[in-house]
Structures are given as structure tokens and as C-alpha cells.
Design a protein around this motif. Structure first.
Motif, short mmCIF file in Angstrom:
data_model
loop_
_atom_site.label_atom_id
_atom_site.label_comp_id
_atom_site.label_asym_id
_atom_site.label_seq_id
_atom_site.Cartn_x
_atom_site.Cartn_y
_atom_site.Cartn_z
N GLY A 90 13.54 -0.47 1.02
CA GLY A 90 13.51 -1.89 0.69
C GLY A 90 12.28 -2.31 -0.10
N GLY A 91 11.38 -1.38 -0.35
CA GLY A 91 10.18 -1.67 -1.12
C GLY A 91 10.18 -0.94 -2.44
N ALA A 92 9.59 0.26 -2.43
CA ALA A 92 9.43 1.02 -3.67
C ALA A 92 10.75 1.26 -4.39
CB ALA A 92 8.75 2.36 -3.34
N VAL A 121 0.84 -1.20 0.00
CA VAL A 121 0.00 0.00 0.00
C VAL A 121 0.87 1.25 0.00
CG1 VAL A 121 -1.62 1.36 1.38
CG2 VAL A 121 -2.02 -1.08 1.05
N ILE A 122 1.89 1.28 0.86
CA ILE A 122 2.78 2.43 0.92
C ILE A 122 3.52 2.61 -0.41
CG2 ILE A 122 4.86 3.38 2.00
CD1 ILE A 122 3.92 2.11 4.63
N SER A 123 4.03 1.52 -0.98
CA SER A 123 4.75 1.60 -2.25
C SER A 123 3.83 2.06 -3.37
CB SER A 123 5.37 0.24 -2.60
OG SER A 123 6.37 -0.12 -1.67
N SER A 124 2.59 1.58 -3.37
CA SER A 124 1.64 1.99 -4.42
C SER A 124 1.32 3.47 -4.30
CB SER A 124 0.36 1.16 -4.36
OG SER A 124 -0.34 1.38 -3.16
N ILE A 125 1.19 3.97 -3.07
CA ILE A 125 0.93 5.40 -2.87
C ILE A 125 2.09 6.23 -3.40
CG2 ILE A 125 0.70 7.20 -1.10
CD1 ILE A 125 -0.87 5.16 0.58
N ILE A 126 3.32 5.77 -3.13
CA ILE A 126 4.51 6.49 -3.62
C ILE A 126 4.50 6.56 -5.14
CG2 ILE A 126 7.03 6.38 -3.82
CD1 ILE A 126 7.04 5.15 -0.98
N PHE A 127 4.31 5.42 -5.80
CA PHE A 127 4.36 5.40 -7.27
C PHE A 127 3.16 6.09 -7.90
CE2 PHE A 127 7.34 1.76 -6.62
CZ PHE A 127 8.41 2.29 -7.33
N LEU A 128 1.98 5.93 -7.31
CA LEU A 128 0.79 6.59 -7.86
C LEU A 128 0.89 8.11 -7.75
CD1 LEU A 128 -2.05 4.25 -6.54
CD2 LEU A 128 -1.44 4.64 -8.94
N SER A 129 1.52 8.60 -6.68
CA SER A 129 1.68 10.04 -6.53
C SER A 129 2.63 10.60 -7.58
CB SER A 129 2.19 10.37 -5.12
OG SER A 129 3.49 9.84 -4.91
N ILE A 130 3.63 9.80 -7.96
CA ILE A 130 4.58 10.25 -8.99
C ILE A 130 3.96 10.13 -10.39
CG2 ILE A 130 6.85 9.85 -10.03
CD1 ILE A 130 7.75 8.72 -7.33
N SER A 131 3.22 9.04 -10.61
CA SER A 131 2.61 8.82 -11.93
C SER A 131 1.29 9.57 -12.10
CB SER A 131 2.36 7.32 -12.16
OG SER A 131 1.31 6.85 -11.32
N ARG A 132 0.88 10.30 -11.05
CA ARG A 132 -0.38 11.06 -11.05
C ARG A 132 -1.58 10.15 -11.28
NH1 ARG A 132 1.31 16.58 -14.46
NH2 ARG A 132 3.01 17.21 -13.06
N GLY A 133 -1.52 9.02 -10.62
CA GLY A 133 -2.64 8.09 -10.66
C GLY A 133 -2.72 7.22 -11.89
N PRO A 153 8.61 2.83 -16.17
CA PRO A 153 8.77 1.98 -14.98
C PRO A 153 7.99 2.47 -13.76
CG PRO A 153 10.79 3.19 -15.44
CD PRO A 153 9.90 3.37 -16.63
N ILE A 154 7.78 3.78 -13.66
CA ILE A 154 6.98 4.31 -12.56
C ILE A 154 5.55 3.80 -12.66
CG2 ILE A 154 6.03 6.39 -11.48
CD1 ILE A 154 8.98 6.11 -10.97
N THR A 155 5.00 3.85 -13.87
CA THR A 155 3.63 3.39 -14.08
C THR A 155 3.53 1.88 -13.90
OG1 THR A 155 3.33 5.18 -15.69
CG2 THR A 155 1.69 3.42 -15.69
N VAL A 156 4.54 1.16 -14.36
CA VAL A 156 4.55 -0.30 -14.19
C VAL A 156 4.52 -0.66 -12.71
CG1 VAL A 156 5.95 -2.39 -14.46
CG2 VAL A 156 5.67 -0.83 -16.38
N ASN A 157 5.35 0.01 -11.92
CA ASN A 157 5.39 -0.29 -10.48
C ASN A 157 4.15 0.19 -9.76
OD1 ASN A 157 8.14 -1.49 -9.35
ND2 ASN A 157 8.66 -0.22 -11.11
N ALA A 158 3.59 1.31 -10.18
CA ALA A 158 2.33 1.78 -9.60
C ALA A 158 1.23 0.74 -9.82
CB ALA A 158 1.92 3.12 -10.20
#
Length: 274
Positions: free
Chosen positions: A206-208, A39-51, A164-169
Motif C-alpha cells: 500500500g506504500g511503495a 522511511v520504509i518506502s524510501s529504503i525500498i526505492f533507494l536500494s533499487i536506484s542504488r542511492g 520512476p524508481i528515482t522519482v519515488n526514491a
């Protein structure tokens, strides 16, 4: 070596990740532990990829393989030490190279094959003292985790044409849903400072960040080249265990570590000499 800027921070971050994860799962179930991480990693990547997320068959497979790998890794850590987990997890090249050949048609060079064989023989020697009791059970789980790690590594490479940001999000968002559905199976948690510190590290560095760095490495170079270099993580993790806990590996394990290092050198010898 063009992936060196990703490799060095990846090896450093990942080597400590096993210890923080071990602390965290002592006070929570592996499912709950990974759900928070995802959840934390998804929030990080989604915030960068703008959802922005991707949703196709390859991304779904990537998310499933990654989530299964994370769960098996965490359950294995219940029974083996961080250094043992690191070494056993890095049987991954033995799986990822043939999988990449089947799915991506990436043919390894002769020196890369020789390096993997020598490095993997080092993993076997290191693992010989672990074949007993619950440690054996944890070792088997951790090696199966390596199979799924090999699978999601190949799918990272297969999706190299995407951001890669979108892939990880996408991967972490789908994985979060899977873990939330599994949570009723094993949901215990006993939060304390060690748990929070472990979660903080394994969700961010160790995650995102570690997933992103690994993604960038397999995006930049073929699977056989990248995965042989991964043997450097268990080498450093074992050194960290010695420095932190003064736990000295058995002589046969030290020889195994030497073979892992030798495997890296041989697989990269053409690059180092050029």
C-alpha cells in the motif's frame, strides 16, 4: 488498454490499504504512521536506484504535495470508515483534471468530462449521509487530501521523462525528512500486532508499490484518462467492507456507486469500442 497491467493490481492493493491504515493509526499518530511508511518506502526505492535521487523544484513540490496528502488522508481516517475514506478521496479527478490543464495543458475529451461529471455526482450522493458531526470534519479533511493527491498526480505526469524508481526514491526521502520535522507535534504510538501488520502492508504493497503503480499509469496516459478509472477503487473498497463487516451502504450510496461505475464506462467507451 495499455495501463491495464498497472490498474488491476493498483485497484486491488489500494482497496485493502484503507483497512490496514485504519488499524495502524488506531495505535499511532498519523504523523508517526506516515513517517514509518515513508522511511520504509524510501529504503525500498533507494536500494533499487542504488542511492540515486533527484533534487529539483518539481521533485520538491511533488514530495510536499504527496506528504500533505498522506497526512490528511490518515487524519481523515480517524473520523471516517475505510469505505467512506476511499469514496471521498476519489473526488481527486475533479481537482486533477483542471490542474493538469493549467500546468500540463492536457485537454480532456468530451466523454472524459462527461464521465467525470457523472462519476463525481455518484461521489456526492455517496457522501450525503456523512454530513454530520465528526464524520463531517473527517470528510472535509479527506476531500482536501484529494486536492493534494490531484496535485502530486499532475507532478508525477510532469516528471514522466525521469526514471520512476528515482522519482519515488526522491519523493519518499524528502517526505521522510518533512515528517521527521513534524513528528514532535504528534508522536504517540502504542505498538501491537495489528499495528505491525498495518504498517507492513501500507509501507510495502500500500506504500511503495501502489505509489509506483500510480506513477506508471500517469506516466503512460494523460491525467483525464487515468483519474476517471480511479473510481473503481471506492467501488471495490465498499464491496470489501460489506464482505468483511457486513456493512451495507444506504440505497442512495448504492446509487452513487452505480453512477461512479457508469462514469468509468462512459469515459472509456471510445477505448472499449475501438
Amino acid at each position: 488498454m495499455k495501463i491495464l497491467k498497472y490498474l488491476l493490481p493498483y485497484v486491488t492493493i489500494t482497496s485493502f490499504n484503507y483497512y490496514f491504515a485504519k488499524d495502524a493509526i488506531t495505535f499511532s499518530s498519523p504523523i508517526f504512521f506516515n513517517l514509518i511508511r515513508y522511511v520504509i518506502s524510501s529504503i525500498i526505492f533507494l536500494s533499487i536506484s542504488r542511492g540515486k535521487i533527484l533534487f529539483n523544484r518539481d521533485v520538491i513540490q511533488l514530495a510536499v504535495y504527496t506528504t500533505v496528502s498522506s497526512l490528511l488522508w490518515a487524519y481523515g481516517l480517524l473520523y471516517v470508515s475505510p469505505a467512506e475514506s476511499a469514496v471521498l478521496s476519489y473526488t481527486m479527478p475533479l481537482f486533477s483534471i483542471p490542474i493538469s490543464f493549467i500546468i500540463l495543458l492536457e485537454r480532456p475529451a468530451v466523454l472524459e468530462i462527461v464521465g467525470v461529471v457523472i462519476g463525481f455526482s455518484g461521489v456526492i450522493l455517496y457522501g450525503l449521509p456523512l454530513v454530520h458531526g465528526l464524520t463531517l470534519f473527517g470528510s472535509i479533511i479527506t476531500i482536501v487530501n484529494a486536492l493534494f493527491w490531484g496535485l502530486f498526480t499532475v507532478f508525477y505526469r510532469k516528471l514522466k521523462g525521469y526514471d520512476p524508481i528515482t522519482v519515488n526514491a526522491s519523493q519518499f526521502s524528502i517526505g521522510s525528512i518533512i515528517l521527521a520535522l513534524l513528528l514532535p507535534i504528534h508522536h504517540n504510538i502504542d505498538p501491537n500486532p495489528e499495528f505491525y501488520i498495518g504498517i507492513a502492508y501500507t509501507s510495502t504493497l500500500g506504500g511503495a508499490i501502489s505509489f509506483f503503480l500510480w506513477n506508471m499509469m500517469v506516466k503512460a496516459e494523460k491525467i483525464p484518462k487515468v483519474t476517471v478509472l480511479s473510481f473503481s477503487v471506492p467501488i471495490l473498497t465498499t464491496l470489501v467492507e460489506f464482505l468483511l463487516y457486513h456493512v451495507l451502504p444506504f440505497p442512495i450510496q448504492l446509487f452513487g456507486i452505480f453512477l461512479m461505475f457508469l462514469g468509468i464506462l462512459i469515459s472509456r467507451s471510445r477505448t472499449l469500442l475501438s
